[in-house]
Design an enzyme around this catalytic site. Structure first.
Site, PDB file in Angstrom:
ATOM      1  N   ARG A  22      11.821  36.158  11.231  1.00  0.00           N
ATOM      2  CA  ARG A  22      10.639  35.522  11.819  1.00  0.00           C
ATOM      3  C   ARG A  22      10.085  36.363  12.972  1.00  0.00           C
ATOM      4  NH1 ARG A  22      10.720  28.946  12.537  1.00  0.00           N
ATOM      5  NH2 ARG A  22      11.305  28.750  10.356  1.00  0.00           N
ATOM      6  N   ARG A  61      20.652  27.603   5.338  1.00  0.00           N
ATOM      7  CA  ARG A  61      19.990  26.303   5.463  1.00  0.00           C
ATOM      8  C   ARG A  61      19.610  25.792   4.070  1.00  0.00           C
ATOM      9  NH1 ARG A  61      18.076  26.235  11.103  1.00  0.00           N
ATOM     10  NH2 ARG A  61      20.000  26.973  12.078  1.00  0.00           N
ATOM     11  N   ARG A 118       7.420  30.457   6.095  1.00  0.00           N
ATOM     12  CA  ARG A 118       8.332  30.843   7.182  1.00  0.00           C
ATOM     13  C   ARG A 118       9.772  30.371   7.008  1.00  0.00           C
ATOM     14  NH1 ARG A 118       7.186  27.427  12.512  1.00  0.00           N
ATOM     15  NH2 ARG A 118       7.458  25.326  11.712  1.00  0.00           N
ATOM     16  N   HIS A 119      10.096  29.748   5.859  1.00  0.00           N
ATOM     17  CA  HIS A 119      11.460  29.264   5.650  1.00  0.00           C
ATOM     18  C   HIS A 119      12.214  30.091   4.611  1.00  0.00           C
ATOM     19  CE1 HIS A 119       9.892  25.590   7.622  1.00  0.00           C
ATOM     20  NE2 HIS A 119      11.140  25.479   8.033  1.00  0.00           N
ATOM     21  N   GLU A 179      17.556  23.804   2.903  1.00  0.00           N
ATOM     22  CA  GLU A 179      16.299  23.045   3.015  1.00  0.00           C
ATOM     23  C   GLU A 179      15.401  23.442   1.862  1.00  0.00           C
ATOM     24  OE1 GLU A 179      14.549  23.879   6.804  1.00  0.00           O
ATOM     25  OE2 GLU A 179      16.366  23.329   7.901  1.00  0.00           O
ATOM     26  N   GLU A 200       7.471  28.893  16.183  1.00  0.00           N
ATOM     27  CA  GLU A 200       8.753  28.834  16.875  1.00  0.00           C
ATOM     28  C   GLU A 200       9.707  29.923  16.355  1.00  0.00           C
ATOM     29  OE1 GLU A 200      12.816  27.576  16.211  1.00  0.00           O
ATOM     30  OE2 GLU A 200      11.515  26.051  15.326  1.00  0.00           O
ATOM     31  N   SER A 227      15.202  28.073  19.182  1.00  0.00           N
ATOM     32  CA  SER A 227      15.415  26.725  19.660  1.00  0.00           C
ATOM     33  C   SER A 227      16.691  26.786  20.472  1.00  0.00           C
ATOM     34  CB  SER A 227      15.594  25.809  18.459  1.00  0.00           C
ATOM     35  OG  SER A 227      15.154  24.535  18.794  1.00  0.00           O
TER      36      SER A 227
END
Length: 530
Positions: free
Chosen positions: A504, A302, A310-311, A304, A453, A456
């Site tokens: 996670r 990812r 948490r990323h 991002e 979360e 998903s």
């Protein structure tokens, strides 16, 4: 100045000079005495070295280059129990600590998360020189020892093997550690705030990650990654038992898997390619190819620029996809049952690891229900509004609201794990199946652990016509996802699935506060090494 004054001054100077000379003489005498003492000591050592009866029982081993096959069984530290008392054994371990005391030296020998106290004492098996050699072995060096296992009358609280100690008869260094370690293991496992009064150090996260090889030796890290291995094993075993097939999917792809912008571009010969954000496309293709139920474990990328707790830019995805008969809740039930089996397996088989991590990072035991609690999105929104949060029916959950909802669910239902079902269609990807009874909502869901979360998922659109309409609505270039849409033109069963982040799950199960603690060599926007 009078004659007497001049005389007095010179006398004082003379006295000062003679004091200086005296001091100098004293210093020189001390130096000479020390030198003589050192010389005498060296001579004594040389003569005793000649008399060192134990000289073949210790030393630096030649580098192991597979010169010979030794018929020698090495015992594991964790197997050192009172049943082995009075046995002579061989063992390979790291020197965790050493402390010389008179004619003996105490060592703590460590192997992964287990350690045992060992003793080298002057006697008929060990000489003074052997004790001195043992005391000077640097921390973290690897040694082979031959030792007698002895029961102890008083438990050794500081070691995992509390009922026995080793009386060393031979000790050889197999691999010597440099004397200066980048961090001390005991500092790296010290709980935050403990020992601050005594001025004891704790090690910050970046230092740990910069020296990850040393940090991974700590009991906490060993426990975390053994538990993580357990999560993968339980995930695989549970799904295999349910009739799922494990698949491997490509990570270099021609178009962004989620249709978004958060992708890493890589040069691919004369063109560009992307690193897969998820195995989504390929899982679905396998369902269209009649594999019925599939899962995969592999890296997910990812791009991002999120520097949060948490990323990560690369993590391990535990992905599930399955065909269902009539309702996507069949998929939810299958995934939640898999998660429950993982939680039970960890609770029943990894208590040692959980307790080890808890010593440094205390947390409440993880709670879950059977069957898993499932709430509708509208119920979640109602609970948040009741708690004073202002949000619209179709607003996505912010991270603070997710956490708050987690706390509210825990208070009301006493569970750390639950499903939130029927998300607003507007906040989900283009391939999500709309709710047939309410166009505002969708057949999609998230799963949460301790208010964060971890999965998903959704029923996917399996009709090429509807998929094209939804992609157009999301302004996605149809040419770029042509092969994806084409997969559904030749008959596709209704299906759904989801993706779980391994790091996670481990972080939240153990109640840790940063995903980098559960990633062996983490990658985030600021870290590309080690």
């Amino acid at each position: 100045m009078t004659k007497e004054g001049v005389q007095g001054a010179t006398e004082e100077e003379q006295q000062a000079q003679s004091k200086k000379a005296l001091k100098k003489q004293q210093k020189e005498a001390e130096k000479a005495a020390k030198k003589a003492e050192k010389q005498a000591k060296l001579t004594a050592e040389q003569t005793t070295e000649e008399d060192d009866f134990a000289k073949d029982r210790y030393g630096l081993s030649a580098m192991v280059q597979s010169q010979q096959k030794l018929d020698r069984e090495l015992v594991r530290v964790q197997d050192l129990t009172p049943e082995k008392a009075d046995q002579l054994i061989w063992l390979r371990a790291r020197v965790h600590t050493s402390r010389a005391k008179g004619k003996q030296c105490f060592l703590v020998l460590r192997q992964q998360q287990f350690n045992v106290q060992a003793l080298v004492a002057v006697g008929d098996r060990a000489s003074k020189q052997m004790v001195k050699f043992a005391a000077n072995i640097t921390k973290e060096s690897i040694v082979d020892v031959e030792a007698s296992v002895r029961k102890v009358e008083q438990k050794i609280e500081s070691c995992s093997q509390q009922d026995v100690e080793l009386h060393i008869e031979r000790i050889f260094v197999i691999s010597q550690a440099e004397p200066r370690l980048p961090l001390q293991l005991e500092d790296a496992v010290r709980p935050d705030g403990e020992g601050e009064e005594e001025g004891r150090a704790t090690v910050n996260q970046d230092t740990k990650l910069d020296n990850r090889v040393i940090d991974l030796r700590t009991t906490t890290s060993q426990a975390i990654f053994r538990l993580q291995s357990g999560v993968c094993q339980l995930f695989r075993d549970t799904l295999t038992h349910k009739g799922f097939v494990e698949i491997q999917t490509p990570k270099i792809i021609s178009a962004a898997s989620e249709g978004g912008a958060n992708v890493f571009t890589v040069s691919y010969f004369k063109t560009s390619a992307y690193l897969a954000q998820s195995p989504q496309l390929y899982k679905q293709m396998c369902i269209c190819a009649d594999f019925d139920k599939v899962f995969c474990v592999g890296p997910v990328f990812r791009a991002e620029d999120s520097n949060t707790h948490r990323h990560l830019t690369e993590f391990v995805g535990l992905d599930i996809e399955m065909a269902f008969n009539y309702h996507y809740h069949e998929v939810i039930d299958s995934i939640t049952d898999t998660m429950v089996q993982i939680f039970k397996g960890l609770r029943d088989n990894f208590q040692t690891e959980i307790q080890t991590v808890n010593k440094q990072f205390p947390s409440e035991p993880f709670k879950f229900l059977e069957p898993t609690l499932r709430l509708e999105y509208t119920e979640g929104v109602a609970m948040l509004r009741e708690a004073g949060v202002e949000m619209g029916d179709e607003d996505d959950l912010s991270t603070p609201n997710e956490k708050l909802l987690g706390r509210l669910v825990k208070e009301k239902y006493d569970t750390d794990f639950y499903v939130l079902d029927k998300y607003p269609l507007a906040v989900r990807p283009f391939y999500t199946m709309p709710d047939p009874n309410n166009a505002k909502y969708s057949n999609s869901y998230d799963m949460f652990m301790r208010g964060e979360e971890i999965l998903s998922g959704a029923q996917r659109i399996h009709d090429a016509q509807l998929l094209t309409e939804r992609a157009t609505h999301h302004q996605i270039d149809l040419e770029k996802i042509k092969s994806y849409i084409d997969s559904f033109r030749f008959g596709a069963p209704p299906h759904g699935g989801g993706g779980i982040g391994l790091e996670r799950v481990c972080m939240l199960y153990l109640g840790l506060h940063n995903v980098r603690q559960t990633s062996m060599f983490p990658r985030d926007p600021k870290r590309l090494t080690p």
